[in-house]
Design a protein around this motif. Structure first.
Motif, PDB file in Angstrom:
ATOM      1  N   CYS A   4     -49.797-125.621  17.231  1.00 22.91           N
ATOM      2  CA  CYS A   4     -49.293-124.434  16.548  1.00 22.91           C
ATOM      3  C   CYS A   4     -47.850-124.675  16.121  1.00 22.91           C
ATOM      4  CB  CYS A   4     -49.397-123.215  17.452  1.00 22.91           C
ATOM      5  SG  CYS A   4     -49.096-121.690  16.577  1.00 22.91           S
ATOM      6  N   GLN A  64     -56.443-115.981  14.505  1.00 22.84           N
ATOM      7  CA  GLN A  64     -57.362-116.763  15.340  1.00 22.84           C
ATOM      8  C   GLN A  64     -56.787-118.138  15.630  1.00 22.84           C
ATOM      9  OE1 GLN A  64     -61.149-116.885  13.351  1.00 22.84           O
ATOM     10  NE2 GLN A  64     -61.809-114.950  14.230  1.00 22.84           N
ATOM     11  N   GLN A  95     -54.142-117.935  18.306  1.00 29.82           N
ATOM     12  CA  GLN A  95     -54.711-117.704  19.632  1.00 29.82           C
ATOM     13  C   GLN A  95     -55.384-118.950  20.189  1.00 29.82           C
ATOM     14  OE1 GLN A  95     -57.259-114.316  18.963  1.00 29.82           O
ATOM     15  NE2 GLN A  95     -55.659-112.870  19.536  1.00 29.82           N
ATOM     16  N   GLU A  96     -56.013-119.723  19.319  1.00 29.54           N
ATOM     17  CA  GLU A  96     -56.804-120.866  19.776  1.00 29.54           C
ATOM     18  C   GLU A  96     -56.022-122.168  19.860  1.00 29.54           C
ATOM     19  OE1 GLU A  96     -60.059-120.999  17.033  1.00 29.54           O
ATOM     20  OE2 GLU A  96     -60.792-119.029  17.634  1.00 29.54           O
ATOM     21  N   MET A 112     -47.674-110.488  14.834  1.00 28.49           N
ATOM     22  CA  MET A 112     -47.333-111.327  15.982  1.00 28.49           C
ATOM     23  C   MET A 112     -46.037-112.056  15.677  1.00 28.49           C
ATOM     24  SD  MET A 112     -51.001-113.060  16.342  1.00 28.49           S
ATOM     25  CE  MET A 112     -52.034-112.609  17.678  1.00 28.49           C
ATOM     26  N   THR A 172     -45.105-117.928  23.615  1.00 31.54           N
ATOM     27  CA  THR A 172     -46.272-117.056  23.518  1.00 31.54           C
ATOM     28  C   THR A 172     -46.111-116.164  22.302  1.00 31.54           C
ATOM     29  OG1 THR A 172     -45.263-115.370  24.896  1.00 31.54           O
ATOM     30  CG2 THR A 172     -46.621-117.008  26.004  1.00 31.54           C
TER      31      THR A 172
END
Length: 123
Positions: free
Chosen positions: A86, A76, A79-80, A114, A120
């Motif tokens: 990040c 999460q 993604q956020e 991931m 990305t």
């Protein structure tokens, strides 16, 4: 800090969330992982968009051996979080989790490992 915020009813939830997240950061330095998890859970209950609390809780859960919960929080967070937020540590923790979690976790829960690829995350 938090003591005063708990006594005053006029302190916004977002600020109280930040205070919990900041105390969690201090507890990370002391390796008080249970306290980190608790403060981050409180921070997220007050403000579910507190990405720092989400990351810190993922780290605490990893250190406590709660790998599946750590993975969910970290996924999460990734993604956020913005590109600037990040950081490399999050990617490294995700790699550790992907190596340590059993393959069945990914099959049964439709989760995927991931990895970072040119800004990305891809499966």
């Amino acid at each position: 800090g938090l003591w005063l915020a708990s006594k005053l009813k006029t302190v916004p939830n977002q600020l109280t969330s930040i205070l919990h997240s900041n105390r969690a950061f201090a507890n990370m330095k002391l390796q008080q992982w249970t306290d980190v998890e608790l403060d981050c859970t409180r921070a997220l209950a007050l403000n579910s968009f507190n990405v720092k609390a989400k990351y810190r809780r993922a780290v605490a859960r990893y250190e406590l051996g709660k790998l599946q919960d750590a993975y969910r929080d970290l996924a999460q967070f990734i993604q956020e979080a913005s590109e600037a937020t990040c950081h490399v540590d999050a990617v490294e923790l995700m790699c550790k989790l992907c190596q340590e979690l059993p393959e069945s976790f990914f099959r049964l829960n439709s989760n995927r490992c991931m990895r970072r690829d040119r800004g990305t995350f891809v499966c």
